[in-house]
Design a protein around this motif. Structure first.
Motif, PDB file in Angstrom:
ATOM      1  N   TYR A   1       5.034  11.011 -14.464  1.00  0.00           N
ATOM      2  CA  TYR A   1       4.263  10.381 -15.536  1.00  0.00           C
ATOM      3  C   TYR A   1       4.082  11.341 -16.720  1.00  0.00           C
ATOM      4  CZ  TYR A   1       3.289   6.964 -11.907  1.00  0.00           C
ATOM      5  OH  TYR A   1       3.429   6.019 -10.924  1.00  0.00           O
TER       6      TYR A   1
ATOM      7  N   LEU B   1       2.190   1.759  -3.485  1.00  0.00           N
ATOM      8  CA  LEU B   1       1.170   2.297  -4.386  1.00  0.00           C
ATOM      9  C   LEU B   1       0.936   3.780  -4.122  1.00  0.00           C
ATOM     10  CD1 LEU B   1      -1.457  -0.598  -4.451  1.00  0.00           C
ATOM     11  CD2 LEU B   1       0.109   0.092  -6.275  1.00  0.00           C
ATOM     12  N   THR B   2       0.951   4.167  -2.838  1.00  0.00           N
ATOM     13  CA  THR B   2       0.777   5.579  -2.498  1.00  0.00           C
ATOM     14  C   THR B   2       1.927   6.416  -3.033  1.00  0.00           C
ATOM     15  OG1 THR B   2      -0.440   4.980  -0.490  1.00  0.00           O
ATOM     16  CG2 THR B   2       0.462   7.216  -0.611  1.00  0.00           C
TER      17      THR B   2
ATOM     18  N   GLY C   1       2.861  12.841 -10.112  1.00  0.00           N
ATOM     19  CA  GLY C   1       2.215  13.019 -11.409  1.00  0.00           C
ATOM     20  C   GLY C   1       3.141  13.603 -12.457  1.00  0.00           C
TER      21      GLY C   1
ATOM     22  N   ARG D   1       0.826  -1.201   0.000  1.00  0.00           N
ATOM     23  CA  ARG D   1       0.000   0.000   0.000  1.00  0.00           C
ATOM     24  C   ARG D   1       0.864   1.257   0.000  1.00  0.00           C
ATOM     25  NH1 ARG D   1      -4.481   0.383   4.553  1.00  0.00           N
ATOM     26  NH2 ARG D   1      -5.094  -1.507   3.441  1.00  0.00           N
TER      27      ARG D   1
ATOM     28  N   SER E   1       1.655   6.823  -6.805  1.00  0.00           N
ATOM     29  CA  SER E   1       0.377   7.301  -7.320  1.00  0.00           C
ATOM     30  C   SER E   1       0.570   8.568  -8.140  1.00  0.00           C
ATOM     31  CB  SER E   1      -0.588   7.582  -6.161  1.00  0.00           C
ATOM     32  OG  SER E   1      -0.105   8.658  -5.370  1.00  0.00           O
ATOM     33  N   PHE E   2      -0.381   8.845  -9.008  1.00  0.00           N
ATOM     34  CA  PHE E   2      -0.308  10.047  -9.838  1.00  0.00           C
ATOM     35  C   PHE E   2      -0.365  11.303  -8.978  1.00  0.00           C
ATOM     36  CE2 PHE E   2      -1.902  13.403 -12.564  1.00  0.00           C
ATOM     37  CZ  PHE E   2      -1.154  13.233 -13.719  1.00  0.00           C
ATOM     38  N   THR E   3      -1.102  11.233  -7.881  1.00  0.00           N
ATOM     39  CA  THR E   3      -1.179  12.391  -6.990  1.00  0.00           C
ATOM     40  C   THR E   3       0.173  12.735  -6.411  1.00  0.00           C
ATOM     41  OG1 THR E   3      -3.435  11.763  -6.399  1.00  0.00           O
ATOM     42  CG2 THR E   3      -2.324  13.318  -4.935  1.00  0.00           C
ATOM     43  N   ASN E   4       0.993  11.719  -6.160  1.00  0.00           N
ATOM     44  CA  ASN E   4       2.281  11.939  -5.508  1.00  0.00           C
ATOM     45  C   ASN E   4       3.379  12.326  -6.501  1.00  0.00           C
ATOM     46  OD1 ASN E   4       3.816  11.913  -3.033  1.00  0.00           O
ATOM     47  ND2 ASN E   4       4.819  10.060  -3.783  1.00  0.00           N
TER      48      ASN E   4
END
Length: 364
Positions: free
Chosen positions: A49, A37-38, A46, A34, A41-44
């Motif tokens: 990417y 994944l956090t 972005g 988890r 993540s795109f929020t973290n």
């Protein structure tokens, strides 16, 4: 130790017998998967990417020139100074202070270094020391105007920058300072020395980013600096020296910008009176994009480095794919607008949450 009365059933501790509190359960951490994944993540991250998408797009757009190791080296080498300037604005922005004089400070240190080397015999070391001393003086002046005199930082540093530019024009007559001495060792090696295809300013960028990361994330001063930026009134009530921290961030900002000016003068072998002006927009764009990465809502060094790579890849790719001179500025401006929208929303949410938790000052 605590005591209890005798247990009527005869099974418990007798009167006066000490009892031990149950051991506290250790704090539970989320599972490794988890947390991974956090972190991914795109929020973290972005921007990472988006950076990958940009690489893919330009690899198809300019397949003969873009997807090469030389292009990657060019991205880093050509944006190392930009990264230094961007990192210079991270400390004041973390404290909610703007320093718009960084571009002019960069130009001034470059021309002072070049002029002293050309006109005197004190050598590169003395010239750099004089230039850096000037940068520190500018930081102190900014601190006095913003912190002591309570002038808005945006207006104050813009005015300071205008004064610096006037002095530069008077000092140089608006022309670049050039000379053979600037192309010789040891001054030339400051910005031109390379190893493995990467110039030494890339190393400067990594060193400064690491130092800022350590101060902001792993020291009490860094935590207090963020607290000052999120809610200065609440931080002041908790005993945080908010004025002192803001003062020091302006001094640090000028010092880093001064270093960037010296490095840039060494790179191009001259002192340009307009050297820093093109870096102002890109540095703030990188800082605001960086505030959406890794530590969302916080201006941080490694997020800024990621943003520099994103912006640098976009500008280099546009230069290889098209000859339009307006394209890099358009790209940087669009990225800055998007970053301001995202960062402004996150900073506003964090500020509202912090104010709700802030202790209220008791009425006298």
């Amino acid at each position: 130790m605590s005591t209890t009365a005798a247990d009527p059933t005869g099974t418990g501790p007798s009167l006066g017998e000490p009892t031990e509190a149950p051991p506290a359960s250790p704090p539970t951490r989320p599972p490794l998967g988890r947390r991974a994944l956090t972190g991914l993540s795109f929020t973290n991250i972005g921007a990472v990417y988006v950076w990958i998408v940009i690489i893919v797009v330009f690899s198809f757009w300019a397949p003969d020139t873009f997807p090469t190791w030389q292009t990657f080296q060019q991205v880093l080498n050509s944006n190392a100074v930009t990264g230094l300037v961007a990192l210079s604005v991270v400390p004041p922005l973390a404290a909610r202070v703007f320093d718009l004089s960084i571009a002019y400070t960069m130009s001034l240190t470059g021309v002072i270094t070049a002029k002293v080397i050309i006109s005197t015999d004190i050598g590169a070391g003395g010239a750099i020391a004089l230039a850096m001393g000037t940068a520190l003086v500018i930081g102190v002046i900014n601190g006095i105007v913003v912190v002591t005199l309570r002038v808005d930082s945006f207006i104050a540093t813009l005015a300071t920058g205008s004064l610096i530019q006037a002095f530069i024009t008077m000092f140089t007559d608006g022309t670049s300072i050039t000379g053979v001495k600037l192309l010789r060792e040891p001054f030339a090696s400051i910005g031109q020395k390379s190893a493995g295809g990467f110039t030494i300013p890339v190393l400067y960028l990594l060193v400064v980013a690491t130092a800022l990361w350590f101060v902001l994330e792993h020291t009490a001063s860094g935590r207090r600096l963020y607290a000052t930026g999120f809610n200065s009134d609440a931080a002041r009530l908790q005993g945080v020296p908010t004025d002192r921290l803001r003062f020091l961030t302006l001094v640090a900002s000028s010092a880093i910008a001064g270093c960037a000016g010296v490095v840039f003068a060494s790179q191009i072998g001259s002192g340009s009176p307009e050297a820093g002006t093109p870096y102002l927009l890109s540095s703030y764009a990188a800082a605001f994009v960086g505030a959406t990465q890794l530590r969302a809502g916080r201006f941080n060094s490694w997020g800024t480095v990621i943003a520099i790579l994103l912006l640098g890849t976009g500008t280099v790719g546009l230069g290889l794919a098209t000859s339009a001179q307006w394209a890099p500025s358009l790209f940087t401006g669009l990225v800055l607008i998007v970053a301001l929208v995202v960062t402004g929303g996150r900073l506003g949410l964090r500020t509202r949450l912090t104010r709700r938790r802030a202790p209220r000052k008791e009425a006298a």
